[in-house]
Design a protein around this motif. Structure first.
Motif, short mmCIF file in Angstrom:
data_model
loop_
_atom_site.label_atom_id
_atom_site.label_comp_id
_atom_site.label_asym_id
_atom_site.label_seq_id
_atom_site.Cartn_x
_atom_site.Cartn_y
_atom_site.Cartn_z
N ALA A 41 3.29 -5.18 8.75
CA ALA A 41 2.96 -6.27 9.67
C ALA A 41 1.51 -6.19 10.10
O ALA A 41 0.84 -7.23 10.27
CB ALA A 41 3.88 -6.20 10.90
N LYS A 42 0.99 -4.99 10.24
CA LYS A 42 -0.40 -4.83 10.67
C LYS A 42 -1.37 -5.05 9.52
O LYS A 42 -2.40 -5.70 9.69
CB LYS A 42 -0.60 -3.43 11.26
CG LYS A 42 -2.03 -3.18 11.73
CD LYS A 42 -2.21 -1.78 12.30
CE LYS A 42 -3.66 -1.57 12.74
NZ LYS A 42 -3.88 -0.20 13.27
N GLN A 43 -1.05 -4.52 8.33
CA GLN A 43 -2.00 -4.53 7.22
C GLN A 43 -1.88 -5.73 6.29
O GLN A 43 -2.83 -6.08 5.60
CB GLN A 43 -1.84 -3.25 6.39
CG GLN A 43 -2.27 -1.98 7.12
CD GLN A 43 -2.16 -0.79 6.22
OE1 GLN A 43 -1.08 -0.28 5.95
NE2 GLN A 43 -3.30 -0.34 5.70
N GLY A 44 -0.70 -6.30 6.23
CA GLY A 44 -0.50 -7.42 5.32
C GLY A 44 -0.70 -7.01 3.87
O GLY A 44 -0.15 -6.00 3.41
N ALA A 45 -1.53 -7.77 3.15
CA ALA A 45 -1.75 -7.51 1.72
C ALA A 45 -2.44 -6.18 1.46
O ALA A 45 -2.39 -5.66 0.35
CB ALA A 45 -2.57 -8.64 1.12
#
Length: 605
Positions: free
Chosen positions: A568-572
């Motif tokens: 959720a924090k880093q995404g891709a």
């Protein structure tokens, strides 16, 4: 995997063991000594002295601990009391360590060791029981007791290469007789305070006792030494001596223990849960905390299991419909799937050999894919074997044994193939991933070969972490494509996940809500399509290991939660390799500590 150079004092047995590790395991340069090293080193040595069997299993019965090769642990009243007293003394010493002087990594090490001593102290307040997969109210059962553990230990862990090895073996056979007698005395004590296994547990134990208590000509302990000593060209007298020891000392002790178990069986109740025993209402929460390493109440664990089961039922329902299985409950449809002849191995020695060969093939296949998602691979070898016939009646369905720390023995995965129908082909793969790679053998192999991890941490373990990781590994196997061409295998994976959710329901049902054995068996049969025999073996295991069954899904939820937060924090930018490195970096830790590690890592990425 990148780690800080955390400390390991290479003294005594630790130095001897690590000197023999496989090439590439020991990093160049010596770790810098830290403030915890002298204390940890003393605790390790004391731990090895308490458990010669553990020292041998790990390949640490060398150097200053070479004498342990001829010993077994002290199972007498005095031995148990001494172990409890030593644990309390160690706890006081650990609690006195000034935390402010430690690095964050060292505090994690201290917290993990403290947890083991505090947990042992809490269980030690109960003046009964023993251990198998965790705290048990019963000294002897189908899963606990020297009668069922020592023969396999001597046969598979005690090496026979020299005359000294054979002499040490004979000494251990004498100690085996003492262990059995001491445990019989403790059974009598426990019965005197109202702690007696259920009638069906005694039936299982007696079945195994009778198979063990055979004349020397047929006894595994005897034939193992005779065969291996002859293969090494050793003096034939060792074969004669072990036979005499068996008949004169071991067999009478085994016979007396079986006779007392039969005496208990005549008046034993059929009640399955620990609620029936004195202090049982206090024992269960203590056992639940010790095995899950959480502070959740039995009611909270029960609700968690029900919630998880509902979500998994929906997923499994969708997968079964894709296969054309649309009618009836999920359990009924899995039962129908498991009865199809094309998914069953013959219930013969040859059929069971084929099943084990398939598991070894799956283990080799997934190993080639793991470097894509892990920064480091364990340097050990691993293999799948069948549970010995003499203990399969009461053994768990499958389990793992870590490799020797010096690489002299591979990591082992055992399958209980008493009835091949309990293991349709689609159930074997996911269990191989759970017990083998990337499950137990992955995380234990990485921990054992991690020179930044203190030896005391390598020798310990936490069921919530270990089983939670192994259950996460089943999920990972699906995510890296192991079921892409095997949709039936994916159903096997999902029902295995459902099984662990239902374990939370059943374990608390047995020990807190006072379910009967039969109600618990029926729950498994109806909810996930288990065979009666497989469900019964699982339920009977939970009866003697309160709380342990709940550790799997609770642990899995922590690993998934940390990963979800990072995604959720880093995404891709999320990197699965970095996630795995972060949660495996410290070896096995209590789940509360794992949450802290996860929060710190997520905040840093």
């Amino acid at each position: 995997m990148t780690t800080d150079r955390r400390t390991l004092l290479l003294g005594g047995a630790a130095a001897a063991a690590l000197a023999g590790l496989p090439r590439g395991v020991v990093a160049q340069g010596a770790p810098t000594p830290g403030p915890l090293d002298p204390l940890f080193d003393r605790l390790v040595q004391a731990q090895l002295r308490r458990s010669p069997e553990g020292a041998t299993s790990l390949g640490l019965d060398k150097g200053a601990n070479a004498d342990l090769r001829a010993k077994l642990s002290d199972q007498s009243f005095a031995g148990i009391a001494a172990a409890k007293a030593q644990n309390l003394a160690e706890l006081r010493e650990l609690e006195a360590v000034p935390r402010a002087s430690l690095t964050p990594d060292q505090r994690i090490d201290l917290d993990c060791v403290l947890y083991t001593r505090r947990s042992a102290a809490r269980i030690g307040q109960f003046d009964f029981g023993g251990s198998s997969y965790g705290p048990s109210p019963y000294v002897v059962s189908q899963l606990s007791g020297a009668y069922q553990s020592v023969p396999d230990f001597l046969d598979t862990k005690h090496k026979i290469d020299t005359a000294a090895d054979a002499e040490a073996y004979l000494s251990r056979v004498r100690a085996f007789a003492r262990q059995v007698a001491d445990q019989t005395a403790r059974m009598r004590h426990d019965a005197g305070v109202g702690v007696v296994p259920p009638d069906f547990i005694l039936d299982l134990a007696l079945t195994q006792m009778d198979k063990t208590a055979t004349p020397s000509a047929d006894a595994l302990v005897v034939t193992s030494l005779r065969t291996r000593a002859a293969a090494k060209g050793l003096d034939p007298r060792y074969g004669r001596d072990v036979g005499r020891l068996w008949d004169a000392e071991v067999l009478p002790a085994l016979t007396a223990q079986a006779a007392y178990a039969r005496e208990l069986r005549r008046t034993a109740s059929h009640d399955a849960g620990v609620w029936k025993i004195p202090k049982g209402a206090d024992f269960y929460p203590a056992a639940l905390q010790a095995t899950t390493t959480t502070s959740l109440s039995p009611e909270e664990v029960h609700r968690f299991g029900l919630d998880q089961a509902r979500a998994l039922n929906a997923r499994l329902d969708a997968e079964l419909k894709k296969l054309g299985y649309a009618k009836g409950g999920v359990g009924q449809r899995m039962d129908a799937l498991g009865r199809e002849a094309k998914y069953l191995y013959p219930n013969t020695d040859e059929g069971k050999r084929q099943a084990i060969a398939y598991c070894n093939e799956r283990l080799a296949a997934i190993r080639t894919r793991l470097p894509a998602v892990f920064e480091r691979m364990p340097p050990y070898t691993f293999e799948v074997r069948r549970v010995p016939v003499q203990t399969e009646a009461g053994s768990a369905g499958a389990f793992a044994q870590a490799p020797a720390i010096d690489g002299s023995r591979p990591g082992l995965v055992y399958f209980n193939l008493k009835d091949s129908a309990d293991w349709p082909k689609f159930a074997l793969a996911t269990t191989t991933y759970h017990e083998g790679l990337p499950g137990h053998q992955m995380e234990s192999g990485l921990a054992l070969s991690n020179t930044g991890l203190p030896l005391i941490r390598k020798l310990g373990g936490f069921s919530g972490y270990g089983e939670g990781w192994a259950l996460y590994s089943e999920q990972l196997a699906d995510e890296i494509g192991m079921y892409d061409d095997d949709p039936v295998g994916r159903c096997g994976y999902l029902v295995a996940q459902l099984f662990r959710a239902n374990r939370c329901v059943v374990d608390t049902g047995l020990h807190h809500y006072r379910w009967s054995r039969e109600k618990a068996v029926r729950y498994f049969v109806d909810a996930q399509g288990d065979t009666e025999g497989d469900a019964a073996r699982e339920i009977e295991r939970y009866c003697v290991n309160p709380g342990q069954a709940a550790s799997y899904k609770l642990g899995h939820s922590v690993f998934v939660d940390i990963r979800d937060k990072a995604k959720a924090k880093q995404g891709a930018a999320f990197d699965l390799k970095r996630y795995h490195a972060a949660v495996l970096r410290y070896g096995r830790v209590p789940l509360d500590v794992l949450r802290q590690i996860g929060d710190t890592w997520v905040a840093s990425v």
